[in-house]
Design a protein around this motif. Structure first.
Motif, PDB file in Angstrom:
ATOM      1  N   LEU A  39     -93.634  -6.132   7.617  1.00  0.00           N
ATOM      2  CA  LEU A  39     -92.511  -5.501   8.313  1.00  0.00           C
ATOM      3  C   LEU A  39     -91.349  -6.497   8.314  1.00  0.00           C
ATOM      4  CD1 LEU A  39     -91.542  -3.061  10.047  1.00  0.00           C
ATOM      5  CD2 LEU A  39     -92.243  -4.377  12.053  1.00  0.00           C
ATOM      6  N   VAL A  40     -90.273  -6.120   7.684  1.00  0.00           N
ATOM      7  CA  VAL A  40     -89.090  -6.973   7.619  1.00  0.00           C
ATOM      8  C   VAL A  40     -88.100  -6.454   8.654  1.00  0.00           C
ATOM      9  CG1 VAL A  40     -87.246  -7.867   6.142  1.00  0.00           C
ATOM     10  CG2 VAL A  40     -89.481  -7.331   5.163  1.00  0.00           C
ATOM     11  N   SER A  41     -87.700  -7.321   9.603  1.00  0.00           N
ATOM     12  CA  SER A  41     -86.872  -6.832  10.707  1.00  0.00           C
ATOM     13  C   SER A  41     -85.843  -7.882  11.125  1.00  0.00           C
ATOM     14  CB  SER A  41     -87.762  -6.473  11.904  1.00  0.00           C
ATOM     15  OG  SER A  41     -88.495  -7.611  12.316  1.00  0.00           O
ATOM     16  N   VAL A  42     -84.868  -7.404  11.858  1.00  0.00           N
ATOM     17  CA  VAL A  42     -83.861  -8.299  12.442  1.00  0.00           C
ATOM     18  C   VAL A  42     -83.675  -7.908  13.902  1.00  0.00           C
ATOM     19  CG1 VAL A  42     -82.608  -8.694  10.296  1.00  0.00           C
ATOM     20  CG2 VAL A  42     -81.957  -6.786  11.770  1.00  0.00           C
ATOM     21  N   SER A  43     -83.169  -8.831  14.643  1.00  0.00           N
ATOM     22  CA  SER A  43     -82.834  -8.562  16.033  1.00  0.00           C
ATOM     23  C   SER A  43     -81.337  -8.241  16.109  1.00  0.00           C
ATOM     24  CB  SER A  43     -83.144  -9.799  16.880  1.00  0.00           C
ATOM     25  OG  SER A  43     -82.456  -9.732  18.099  1.00  0.00           O
ATOM     26  N   PRO A  44     -80.952  -7.264  16.906  1.00  0.00           N
ATOM     27  CA  PRO A  44     -79.515  -6.970  17.038  1.00  0.00           C
ATOM     28  C   PRO A  44     -78.708  -8.185  17.467  1.00  0.00           C
ATOM     29  CG  PRO A  44     -80.838  -5.275  18.092  1.00  0.00           C
ATOM     30  CD  PRO A  44     -81.781  -6.362  17.718  1.00  0.00           C
ATOM     31  N   ALA A  45     -79.347  -9.085  18.189  1.00  0.00           N
ATOM     32  CA  ALA A  45     -78.625 -10.273  18.664  1.00  0.00           C
ATOM     33  C   ALA A  45     -78.382 -11.265  17.531  1.00  0.00           C
ATOM     34  CB  ALA A  45     -79.408 -10.938  19.790  1.00  0.00           C
ATOM     35  N   PRO A  92     -78.431 -10.748  13.709  1.00  0.00           N
ATOM     36  CA  PRO A  92     -78.641  -9.863  12.555  1.00  0.00           C
ATOM     37  C   PRO A  92     -78.881 -10.595  11.237  1.00  0.00           C
ATOM     38  CG  PRO A  92     -76.347  -9.825  13.258  1.00  0.00           C
ATOM     39  CD  PRO A  92     -77.091 -10.593  14.297  1.00  0.00           C
ATOM     40  N   LEU A  93     -78.531 -11.886  11.155  1.00  0.00           N
ATOM     41  CA  LEU A  93     -78.765 -12.618   9.909  1.00  0.00           C
ATOM     42  C   LEU A  93     -80.101 -13.337   9.917  1.00  0.00           C
ATOM     43  CD1 LEU A  93     -75.215 -14.071   9.162  1.00  0.00           C
ATOM     44  CD2 LEU A  93     -76.293 -12.017   8.254  1.00  0.00           C
ATOM     45  N   ASP A  94     -80.808 -13.250  11.012  1.00  0.00           N
ATOM     46  CA  ASP A  94     -82.103 -13.922  11.118  1.00  0.00           C
ATOM     47  C   ASP A  94     -83.198 -12.891  10.813  1.00  0.00           C
ATOM     48  OD1 ASP A  94     -84.104 -15.657  11.584  1.00  0.00           O
ATOM     49  OD2 ASP A  94     -83.851 -15.749  13.769  1.00  0.00           O
TER      50      ASP A  94
END
Lengths: 502, 153
Positions: free
Chosen positions: A347-353, A355-357
């Motif tokens: 699962l590839v995901s990002v946090s809204p806080a 977004p580049l991480d």
């Protein structure tokens, strides 16, 4: 010389015509040319002996009727060489004819050396289409895959091979299956109580290239890549195949085409539920012959079973297939196969806080081990195939996988196995080949522990290239201990396909 | 169109060379290889492996270049029956299935025995077969097919 070449070409054309008409009407002396046979009679089809002509006289006498080129009686006594100069000229001409003829021969065979005599590229394939009917009760889970219970025509397989052999040791093979997929695919089943609607793929689009754009619709389809690989062969016992290939496991997965397979309905374990049907990686292949037996091996490393085409982890899959085959006293093949690989779904995901991480987490992970054995016998008109495959699957802790994406139902660690046998006998009449098949499949899931699939079929071989294949199968859901009755899921299937190989 | 004597002779030569060769009733087939090959004799099993392309290299890893005759020609039927023990339909099914399975392609077909002899004489790794009377000194006979059996050369 241009005139001579022109005449030579005419001669060769006439002779080719004579060959095509298969009317060898009389013996001709060919022994006086350096590259051909010694001066000896070549008989007619009826073996009538004809005396050889004299060396160097090029005397011809043809009397057959069917072939205009050969029906003319030709006397060449008026061109008999009468001087040394003419003899020399005649020898030169013979040499020239020999050379030109050899050139024609070589070009006919696309040959100029042993390394490039091969066909450069070939197209061949097979196609099947037909009719089918599924009998299943209304509440059956089988309907959930989007199939139809009505009598329906079906486009089966339209497979094209592109086989390139640039020289004796290298080969590139691509097999494409043309389909009308994904049109009609049931992407999501409806769950009205949850407000979930059915989602079905529709590839119908306006044909804007038509003369009346916007008034015509077309359904676009796609092709399935069955194989695409490059192989280099160093010697009989060592070659390397790289690319996307059919997993060398058992009989069905390699036979895979309707002209070659006896039955129509694939055994459950060959459908990618055990080992992957195709893999992307590298094989080493080879074989050795000993007396009448050929012993072959295929060992490979690959991405294994992956959700996409690239491997998300460093764990590679490995496999091996060993075969022993002979043609004597009748064709038979014995095979063993093994495969192990680790499946990973990430699962590839990002946090809204941040977004580049981008974070990657494995949500499903398991290792599987598969072993199999197979036997293939062809005893005159009798064909027999059987395969057994066993699989062990162990999940990594809680990285379990949903059963058919149904929330709350996970596949457990499990031992599964499948076995099938199919026996066919070609009768002496009308190319009829009836057959019986049976399959057992232990695959514990929410429907049942196992299924049994008895079947009966009939192949009609119109000729080597064309068959009409029909099969009726009954699918029975059951537990080996009989604890529960799963017969509500039972179903029957009739399928028929007109098959052509080309 | 004026045809000179020279052109006429070339025409005759071409016609004579292209005459179809057929098996006489008692004539067998000679299995021939290029004379530079280090092969003096091939058994029926070796021929079977070569003509089913199960064996694809000579000793020394030189690729084998096998040539067949047309599928339903008299010589081809005789050869397949003796060496492969298959009739034309069985052979056709064999190669159909091999193609579907992505196996090695079948041997190339030459249009007539004379062409086979010439190709074998010209290509170092080549092997073919032709009526015995066509086996010239430019090729080496490594086996004979007669009376439905493979015999020593």
């Amino acid at each position: 010389m241009t005139g001579n070449v022109r005449i030579l070409a005419i001669g060769i054309l006439l002779a080719a015509k004579a060959n095509a008409q298969n009317t060898p009407s009389a013996a001709r002396n060919t022994g006086d040319l350096p590259t051909s046979a010694p001066p000896t009679a070549v008989s007619q089809a009826n073996s009538t002996p004809v005396a050889p002509a004299n060396e160097g006289t090029a005397t011809e006498s043809s009397t057959a009727g069917a072939n205009p080129a050969a029906s003319e009686t030709i006397s060449t006594t008026d061109v008999k060489p009468s001087s040394d100069a003419q003899r020399k000229e005649l020898e030169e001409l013979k040499e020239e004819v020999r050379r030109l003829r050899a050139d024609v021969d070589m070009s006919q065979a696309s040959t100029d050396s042993e390394n490039s005599y091969q066909r450069k590229i070939e197209l061949y394939g097979f196609m099947d289409m037909g009719f089918q009917k599924l009998w299943v009760r209304n509440g059956s889970a089988a309907v959930g895959v989007g199939t139809s219970r009505a009598s329906t025509f079906a486009l089966g397989n339209v497979n094209l091979y592109i086989d390139a052999n640039p020289n004796q040791t290298w080969r590139a093979l691509t097999e494409l299956r043309f389909t009308n997929y994904p049109n009609g695919n049931l992407e999501q089943i409806a769950v009205p109580s949850l407000g979930q609607n059915q989602v079905q793929t529709n590839t119908s689009i306006p044909d804007v290239n038509a003369p009346d754009p916007g008034w015509n619709n077309v359904n676009w389809g796609a092709f399935v890549l069955e194989q695409a690989w490059i192989q280099g062969t160093v010697t009989d016992w060592f070659g390397v195949r790289a690319g996307y290939w059919l997993t060398p496991f058992g009989i069905w997965n390699i036979d895979h085409g309707s002209p070659t397979l006896i039955g129509l309905t694939p055994p459950q374990f060959t459908r990618g539920r055990f080992y992957p049907q195709h893999q992307l990686g590298v094989q080493i292949v080879g074989q050795a012959t000993s007396r009448s037996w050929t012993f072959g091996y295929t060992a490979y490393i690959s991405n294994g079973k992956t959700r996409g085409t690239l491997d998300p982890t460093e764990d590679k899959a490995f496999g091996l297939r060993l075969t022993a085959q002979t043609m004597r006293p009748f064709p038979m093949t014995f095979g063993l196969a093994g495969y192990t690989g680790r499946y990973s779904q990430q699962l590839v995901s990002v946090s809204p806080a941040t977004p580049l991480d981008v974070v990657t987490n494995e949500v499903v992970g398991y290792r599987q081990w598969d072993v199999g054995a197979d036997v293939s016998l062809d005893i005159q008109k009798f064909r027999f195939r059987t395969e057994l495959a066993i699989e062990r699957t162990d999940y990594d802790g809680a990285k379990l996988e949903l059963q058919w994406n149904i929330p709350g139902y996970y596949w457990p660690n499990r031992l599964t196995w499948g076995w099938y046998t199919i026996s066919a006998y070609q009768l002496p009449w009308l190319g009829l080949e009836p057959y019986l098949s049976c399959e057992l499949y232990r695959f514990p899931n929410m429907l049942s522990e196992s299924i049994a699939v008895p079947g009966v079929g009939l192949n009609i071989h119109f000729n080597t290239e064309v068959q009409l294949k029909s099969q009726f199968t009954r699918v029975l859901f059951f537990d080996f201990n009989g604890a529960e009755n799963h017969s509500a899921q039972n179903m029957s299937m009739l399928a028929t396909r007109l098959v052509i190989a080309y | 169109m004026q045809v000179t004597r020279r052109e006429f002779m070339v025409l005759l030569g071409a016609i004579g060379l292209s005459t179809r060769r057929v098996l006489a009733g008692s004539e067998g087939l000679a299995v021939i290889v290029h004379p530079k090959l280090d092969v003096s004799r091939l058994s029926d099993l070796e021929l079977e492996a070569i003509y089913l392309t199960e064996r694809r290299f000579w000793s020394g890893n030189k690729p084998i270049v096998p040539f067949n005759l047309a599928a339903r020609s008299e010589a081809r039927i005789s050869f397949d029956s003796a060496v492969l023990r298959m009739d034309p339909d069985t052979i056709a099914r064999y190669w159909r299935d091999r193609r579907v399975r992505s196996g090695s392609p079948p041997p190339r077909q030459a249009p007539d025995p004379l062409t086979v002899v010439r190709l074998v004489a010209n290509l170092e790794g080549a092997i073919g077969y032709a009526p015995e009377s066509l086996a010239s000194r430019e090729v080496r006979v490594v086996a004979r097919v007669k009376d439905g059996k493979v015999q020593a050369p």
